[in-house]
Design a protein around this motif. Sequence first.
Motif, mmCIF file in Angstrom:
data_model
loop_
_atom_site.group_PDB
_atom_site.id
_atom_site.type_symbol
_atom_site.label_atom_id
_atom_site.label_comp_id
_atom_site.label_asym_id
_atom_site.label_seq_id
_atom_site.Cartn_x
_atom_site.Cartn_y
_atom_site.Cartn_z
ATOM 1 N N THR A 153 1.897 5.343 0.815
ATOM 2 C CA THR A 153 2.032 6.087 2.072
ATOM 3 C C THR A 153 0.690 6.646 2.537
ATOM 4 N N LEU A 154 -0.094 7.177 1.598
ATOM 5 C CA LEU A 154 -1.379 7.755 1.970
ATOM 6 C C LEU A 154 -2.328 6.691 2.511
ATOM 7 N N SER A 155 -2.372 5.537 1.842
ATOM 8 C CA SER A 155 -3.253 4.456 2.303
ATOM 9 C C SER A 155 -2.855 3.975 3.690
ATOM 10 N N LEU A 156 -1.547 3.839 3.905
ATOM 11 C CA LEU A 156 -1.064 3.429 5.222
ATOM 12 C C LEU A 156 -1.371 4.501 6.265
ATOM 13 N N ALA B 104 3.679 8.078 6.862
ATOM 14 C CA ALA B 104 2.356 7.502 7.103
ATOM 15 C C ALA B 104 1.978 7.622 8.572
ATOM 16 N N LEU C 39 -3.903 6.650 6.224
ATOM 17 C CA LEU C 39 -5.336 6.621 6.530
ATOM 18 C C LEU C 39 -5.661 5.466 7.471
ATOM 19 N N ALA C 40 -5.043 4.313 7.194
ATOM 20 C CA ALA C 40 -5.265 3.153 8.067
ATOM 21 C C ALA C 40 -4.732 3.433 9.471
ATOM 22 N N PRO D 133 0.835 -1.203 0.000
ATOM 23 C CA PRO D 133 0.000 0.000 0.000
ATOM 24 C C PRO D 133 0.871 1.254 0.000
#
Length: 271
Positions: free
Chosen positions: A10-13, A107, A15-16, A8
């Motif tokens: 950086t942004l997806s990580l 992240a 957000l998670a 995933p």
Amino acid sequence: MTTTLALPGTLSLGLARGAVELRQFFRNREQVVFTFSLPAVLMILLGSILNGPTAQAGVSSGQLLAAGMIGAGIVSTSFNSVGIGIANDREVGALKRLRGTPMPAAAYFIGKMIMVAVTSVAQTVLMAAVAMLLFDLDLPADPAKWLTLLWVLVLGIVSSTLLGIAITSLTRTTNGTVAVVQMVYLVLQFISGVFVTPIRNLPRVMVDIASFFPLKWICQGFRSVFLPPEAATQEMAGTWELPMVALVLAVWCVVGLVLARVTFRWTNEAR
């Protein structure tokens, strides 16, 4: 044929990680109560004691203090909470475990900002509601003021969160971080005109020092939103100086990002 799964971004990580941060925050009842109640209680106590007429007709000392303290509450939920939270995560080894995952530092920063954004909005709503009930503070009617509220809030959250991350490099224990963060925050509240209203009552040298830091400008921006235009005469410059507010906070966002990236460490071990 071997297939490789892409990691995933950086942004997806981020957000998670933000979702995890929010769950952890709201599960800690003591932290939730302390974070939201302390700024509101201080505003009620100080506003009730200091409330009275000012040189500007139609604006009370309580309203000046309340508008500024709404801004100070944002710094409390960002700079204070993030600094102390990261120090605790590092001390108990949580950051060391995260370091072993594919999650980059960026992240982790995004996750902290998401948590701060949610809590800061809630803090702003709570403080504004209390100020409206006790000090007759009015919500802005001009759409331009709502826009000002938005950009001051965003720049204040980003700059204060990044500085909260950076200040953890000065200490190696949670207790040490608490002492440093609270001292810095308390001093800045006094010299930034949060507790002393109007700010013109402060010695010029104190305000000049405060002008180098975000808190003074965040509070000034919030006063411009919640107070009538005539109240600007109570500021040191006699105006709201909104372009300067935006410039100083934007500069601190950049400086804070550099400091956070350069000084951030996953453990207390020497690099």
